[in-house]
Scaffold this motif. Structure first.
Motif, mmCIF file in Angstrom:
data_model
loop_
_atom_site.group_PDB
_atom_site.id
_atom_site.type_symbol
_atom_site.label_atom_id
_atom_site.label_comp_id
_atom_site.label_asym_id
_atom_site.label_seq_id
_atom_site.Cartn_x
_atom_site.Cartn_y
_atom_site.Cartn_z
ATOM 1 N N ALA A 90 36.434 -74.472 12.408
ATOM 2 C CA ALA A 90 37.198 -75.272 11.450
ATOM 3 C C ALA A 90 38.613 -75.517 11.979
ATOM 4 O O ALA A 90 39.163 -76.622 11.846
ATOM 5 N N ALA A 91 39.183 -74.491 12.607
ATOM 6 C CA ALA A 91 40.518 -74.636 13.182
ATOM 7 C C ALA A 91 40.507 -75.615 14.354
ATOM 8 O O ALA A 91 41.425 -76.430 14.511
ATOM 9 N N VAL A 92 39.467 -75.548 15.182
ATOM 10 C CA VAL A 92 39.336 -76.456 16.328
ATOM 11 C C VAL A 92 39.211 -77.898 15.843
ATOM 12 O O VAL A 92 39.841 -78.813 16.387
ATOM 13 N N GLU A 93 38.404 -78.108 14.816
ATOM 14 C CA GLU A 93 38.181 -79.459 14.300
ATOM 15 C C GLU A 93 39.471 -80.078 13.759
ATOM 16 O O GLU A 93 39.656 -81.302 13.823
ATOM 17 N N ALA A 94 40.372 -79.241 13.260
ATOM 18 C CA ALA A 94 41.635 -79.748 12.704
ATOM 19 C C ALA A 94 42.764 -79.738 13.726
ATOM 20 O O ALA A 94 43.892 -80.117 13.403
ATOM 21 N N ASN A 95 42.458 -79.351 14.958
ATOM 22 C CA ASN A 95 43.497 -79.155 15.980
ATOM 23 C C ASN A 95 43.897 -80.482 16.630
ATOM 24 O O ASN A 95 43.217 -80.976 17.537
ATOM 25 N N GLU A 96 45.001 -81.053 16.199
ATOM 26 C CA GLU A 96 45.455 -82.341 16.730
ATOM 27 C C GLU A 96 45.900 -82.219 18.183
ATOM 28 O O GLU A 96 45.787 -83.176 18.952
ATOM 29 N N HIS A 97 46.422 -81.069 18.552
ATOM 30 C CA HIS A 97 46.816 -80.852 19.951
ATOM 31 C C HIS A 97 45.605 -80.967 20.862
ATOM 32 O O HIS A 97 45.671 -81.633 21.915
ATOM 33 N N ARG A 98 44.517 -80.343 20.479
ATOM 34 C CA ARG A 98 43.271 -80.393 21.254
ATOM 35 C C ARG A 98 42.758 -81.834 21.360
ATOM 36 O O ARG A 98 42.333 -82.278 22.435
ATOM 37 N N LYS A 99 42.795 -82.546 20.273
ATOM 38 C CA LYS A 99 42.317 -83.930 20.267
ATOM 39 C C LYS A 99 43.148 -84.804 21.213
ATOM 40 O O LYS A 99 42.607 -85.650 21.931
ATOM 41 N N SER A 100 44.458 -84.572 21.211
ATOM 42 C CA SER A 100 45.344 -85.338 22.086
ATOM 43 C C SER A 100 45.039 -85.042 23.552
ATOM 44 O O SER A 100 45.008 -85.963 24.389
ATOM 45 N N LEU A 101 44.802 -83.766 23.888
ATOM 46 C CA LEU A 101 44.452 -83.403 25.259
ATOM 47 C C LEU A 101 43.171 -84.087 25.698
ATOM 48 O O LEU A 101 43.074 -84.586 26.834
ATOM 49 N N MET A 102 42.175 -84.119 24.834
ATOM 50 C CA MET A 102 40.900 -84.739 25.192
ATOM 51 C C MET A 102 41.054 -86.241 25.418
ATOM 52 O O MET A 102 40.455 -86.801 26.330
ATOM 53 N N ARG A 103 41.855 -86.891 24.579
ATOM 54 C CA ARG A 103 42.080 -88.337 24.769
ATOM 55 C C ARG A 103 42.778 -88.598 26.096
ATOM 56 O O ARG A 103 42.422 -89.532 26.820
ATOM 57 N N ASN A 104 43.773 -87.788 26.413
ATOM 58 C CA ASN A 104 44.481 -87.958 27.685
ATOM 59 C C ASN A 104 43.559 -87.690 28.873
ATOM 60 O O ASN A 104 43.609 -88.393 29.888
ATOM 61 N N ALA A 105 42.708 -86.656 28.749
ATOM 62 C CA ALA A 105 41.797 -86.303 29.833
ATOM 63 C C ALA A 105 40.750 -87.388 30.063
ATOM 64 O O ALA A 105 40.224 -87.536 31.166
ATOM 65 N N SER A 106 40.463 -88.159 29.031
ATOM 66 C CA SER A 106 39.392 -89.159 29.101
ATOM 67 C C SER A 106 39.898 -90.573 29.362
ATOM 68 O O SER A 106 39.083 -91.493 29.527
ATOM 69 N N ALA A 107 41.205 -90.751 29.414
ATOM 70 C CA ALA A 107 41.778 -92.105 29.489
ATOM 71 C C ALA A 107 41.269 -92.880 30.701
ATOM 72 O O ALA A 107 40.850 -94.045 30.590
ATOM 73 N N GLY A 108 41.311 -92.270 31.878
ATOM 74 C CA GLY A 108 40.858 -92.957 33.088
ATOM 75 C C GLY A 108 39.389 -93.281 33.047
ATOM 76 O O GLY A 108 38.955 -94.371 33.473
ATOM 77 N N LEU A 109 38.592 -92.357 32.544
ATOM 78 C CA LEU A 109 37.149 -92.567 32.426
ATOM 79 C C LEU A 109 36.840 -93.722 31.484
ATOM 80 O O LEU A 109 36.031 -94.600 31.812
ATOM 81 N N VAL A 110 37.468 -93.716 30.319
ATOM 82 C CA VAL A 110 37.222 -94.766 29.326
ATOM 83 C C VAL A 110 37.607 -96.134 29.877
ATOM 84 O O VAL A 110 36.900 -97.132 29.669
ATOM 85 N N GLU A 111 38.721 -96.188 30.596
ATOM 86 C CA GLU A 111 39.148 -97.458 31.200
ATOM 87 C C GLU A 111 38.103 -97.962 32.188
ATOM 88 O O GLU A 111 37.774 -99.158 32.205
#
Length: 300
Positions: free
Chosen positions: A257-278
């Motif tokens: 539940a804490a992980v699901e609400a973790n905005e820091h974690r979500k931001s890291l994943m978006r940054n880690a995936s930016a090049g791939l998504v592009e």
């Protein structure tokens, strides 16, 4: 075969030749690069604290320093166990894609070089988990059985796309781990090895995807995009097993539940995936359906 196809094949072979030459001049042997006999320092993290799934949450603040260290060691070993699991899938997909292709071609030779690299990486990860005395963490039985279908049937852009997803996300994580001053040396060194050698694999995967995408129609493109996004959804969710929280005395349900609400974690994943998504967007593999799945695991 048209003149354009011939030119494309020639460029592809030249590209594979360069990757093959790079692998012959810049590769590592984990059995000698890592000091396997060195004691494990008790005060160092398994990965950068910022990459812990609980970092930035009230639950993280409740943990003692030793609990944080233990948690990150179990998290990194869970990621490595998932890496071993998926690298075994990837090897099978690559071998099937190269089945009865001309062994004199540099594409074929680099593909087998990649398989050899993945074998070394898996053994390296296995020895690290053994060294840290952390149990093997596997995806759920449902995911394991679902993956049997992927490794048995996926080919072309789907096989290389699924592999690219796992490689790109882990690459961004490990680039931070290899520079982490408070991270275990065994993890820093293995991260450096993996980053250097996987960079060639990712380039190869991108070129293979581009090649396969030249000749597919709209329906197949949408189908492939959907399958790759499903693979991404499964891989990202499987990286850190809920069982790691038990190792530090945390109720897994509370932790999740804490992980699901973790905005820091979500931001890291978006940054880690930016090049791939592009890249997926440029390749025509980012559709409305696939985008929805990427958003669910915070890759977009």
């Amino acid at each position: 075969m048209t003149a354009v196809d011939v030119a494309g094949k020639g460029a592809e072979q030249d590209f594979s030749s360069r990757l093959l030459a790079s692998s012959q001049t810049l590769s590592y042997d984990p059995s000698t690069e890592i000091d396997w006999d060195a004691p494990v320092p008790p005060d160092q993290y398994g990965l950068n604290p910022e990459w812990s799934t609980l970092y930035g949450t009230p639950l993280w603040n409740e943990l003692t320093e030793q609990q944080r260290i233990t948690l990150t060691r179990h998290e990194v070993c869970s990621i490595m166990s998932t890496g071993i699991w998926f690298e075994m899938i990837l090897q099978q997909m690559i071998l099937r894609d190269q089945y009865v292709k001309n062994p004199a071609n540099s594409e074929f030779q680099f593909a087998l070089t990649e398989v050899a690299d993945e074998c070394r990486h898996s053994l390296m990860f296995a020895r690290i988990c053994q060294k840290l005395e952390v149990p093997a963490y596997f995806p759920s039985r449902f995911v394991i059985e679902l993956a049997r279908g992927l490794k048995s049937m996926a080919s072309g852009e789907v096989a290389y796309g699924a592999g690219l997803v796992a490689e790109e996300v882990l690459d961004v994580m490990q680039r931070d781990w290899m520079r982490g001053e408070n991270v275990l040396d065994i993890v820093r060194t293995s991260s450096k090895i993996h980053v250097v050698e996987e960079s060639r694999h990712m380039k190869f995967a991108r070129e293979e995807i581009k090649e396969h995408m030249r000749s597919i129609g709209r329906v197949k493109r949408h189908t492939s995009a959907a399958i790759i996004s499903i693979a991404a959804y499964v891989i990202v969710n499987a990286l850190v097993s809920p069982k790691v929280y038990t190792a530090v005395g945390i109720d897994p349900k509370r932790a999740l539940a804490a992980v699901e609400a973790n905005e820091h974690r979500k931001s890291l994943m978006r940054n880690a995936s930016a090049g791939l998504v592009e890249f997926l967007d440029e390749a025509g593999l980012l559709t409305r359906t696939s985008t929805a799945l990427y958003k669910r695991v915070h890759m977009i």
